[in-house]
Design a protein around this motif. Structure first.
Motif, PDB file in Angstrom:
ATOM      1  N   ARG A  42       0.835  -1.214   0.000  1.00 49.27           N
ATOM      2  CA  ARG A  42       0.000   0.000   0.000  1.00 49.27           C
ATOM      3  C   ARG A  42       0.865   1.257   0.000  1.00 49.27           C
ATOM      4  O   ARG A  42       0.537   2.242  -0.660  1.00 49.27           O
ATOM      5  N   THR A  43       1.961   1.206   0.719  1.00 54.50           N
ATOM      6  CA  THR A  43       2.872   2.360   0.789  1.00 54.50           C
ATOM      7  C   THR A  43       3.478   2.650  -0.580  1.00 54.50           C
ATOM      8  O   THR A  43       3.528   3.808  -1.015  1.00 54.50           O
ATOM      9  N   LEU A  44       3.924   1.610  -1.278  1.00 56.43           N
ATOM     10  CA  LEU A  44       4.485   1.812  -2.616  1.00 56.43           C
ATOM     11  C   LEU A  44       3.426   2.332  -3.588  1.00 56.43           C
ATOM     12  O   LEU A  44       3.717   3.199  -4.421  1.00 56.43           O
ATOM     13  N   ALA A  45       2.199   1.826  -3.467  1.00 61.30           N
ATOM     14  CA  ALA A  45       1.118   2.297  -4.339  1.00 61.30           C
ATOM     15  C   ALA A  45       0.855   3.782  -4.106  1.00 61.30           C
ATOM     16  O   ALA A  45       0.646   4.545  -5.057  1.00 61.30           O
ATOM     17  N   ARG A  46       0.885   4.216  -2.842  1.00 65.03           N
ATOM     18  CA  ARG A  46       0.672   5.634  -2.537  1.00 65.03           C
ATOM     19  C   ARG A  46       1.811   6.489  -3.085  1.00 65.03           C
ATOM     20  O   ARG A  46       1.587   7.574  -3.638  1.00 65.03           O
ATOM     21  N   LEU A  47       3.047   6.004  -2.948  1.00 69.79           N
ATOM     22  CA  LEU A  47       4.188   6.749  -3.496  1.00 69.79           C
ATOM     23  C   LEU A  47       4.064   6.906  -5.015  1.00 69.79           C
ATOM     24  O   LEU A  47       4.339   7.980  -5.554  1.00 69.79           O
ATOM     25  N   ALA A  48       3.644   5.837  -5.694  1.00 71.67           N
ATOM     26  CA  ALA A  48       3.468   5.913  -7.151  1.00 71.67           C
ATOM     27  C   ALA A  48       2.403   6.942  -7.510  1.00 71.67           C
ATOM     28  O   ALA A  48       2.569   7.733  -8.453  1.00 71.67           O
ATOM     29  N   HIS A  49       1.312   6.954  -6.760  1.00 72.03           N
ATOM     30  CA  HIS A  49       0.241   7.929  -7.004  1.00 72.03           C
ATOM     31  C   HIS A  49       0.767   9.358  -6.813  1.00 72.03           C
ATOM     32  O   HIS A  49       0.479  10.254  -7.620  1.00 72.03           O
TER      33      HIS A  49
END
Length: 197
Positions: free
Chosen positions: A22-29
């Motif tokens: 989830r953290t990586l997905a937020r960073l990508a966003h």
């Protein structure tokens, strides 16, 4: 699979595999949201754990934006301020392992996002900026880190942070990655490591 070694002291899990994803997905966003021109974006991982993190962010940005940013890797071995080369004498400290820098694209006109696992004193990032600028002059350099643990010694601030984690100086943040360690998680341990910087 790693187990917690008694020699390392007590360890506490900060991010499990789901929270890590989830953290990586937020960073990508956030990368997409803050960079209008994704085709001019380049993700540059800092060896060692920054490289697979940059690869994952590249895939996530491409999946969400439809545009795959450039991907590179930078080796900071000879830009570190703790590498000592002295005549024929033995070094005072263990010397870093040299890995390859891969920047197969022009830096000019790009926003280069340096990617690393843990931000601590800022010395690794300073060395990475020096290494990057040896290859060209990007329009902007940004910094994305999975964990910011504080205790900066240089005036360096990340643009993208997965997890702000206040730590004591005698603690260590250990990031484990599926590609290297067989699992994704972030641990907080007692006891510093020689490679903490």
């Amino acid at each position: 699979m790693h187990t917690d070694s008694p020699a390392r002291g007590r360890a506490r899990e900060i991010l499990d595999a789901d929270a890590f994803g989830r953290t990586l997905a937020r960073l990508a966003h956030e990368l997409i949201e803050r960079n209008d021109d994704v085709p001019c974006l380049a993700l540059v991982g800092i060896h060692t754990r920054g490289v697979p993190l940059a690869q994952r962010l590249q895939a996530l940005v491409a999946e969400r934006s439809g545009v795959e940013p450039e991907l590179g890797a930078v080796d900071i071995s000879f830009h570190r301020d703790d590498v000592l080369v002295r005549g024929r004498e033995a070094p005072l400290h263990p010397q870093p392992v040299v890995r390859g820098t891969e920047l197969d694209f022009a830096l000019e006109g790009r926003t280069c996002v340096l990617v690393d696992d843990v931000l601590f004193t800022g010395r690794t990032i300073r060395a990475a900026i020096d290494a990057l600028l040896d290859f060209g002059r990007p329009d902007r350099v940004q910094l994305a880190v999975l964990v910011d643990r504080g205790h900066r010694e240089l005036p360096i601030r990340p643009d993208y942070v997965g997890k702000n984690l206040p730590t004591a100086l005698d603690e260590r943040v250990r990031v484990e990655l599926e590609e290297i360690d067989g699992q994704d998680r972030v641990m907080l341990e007692q006891g510093r490591s020689d490679d903490d910087d």
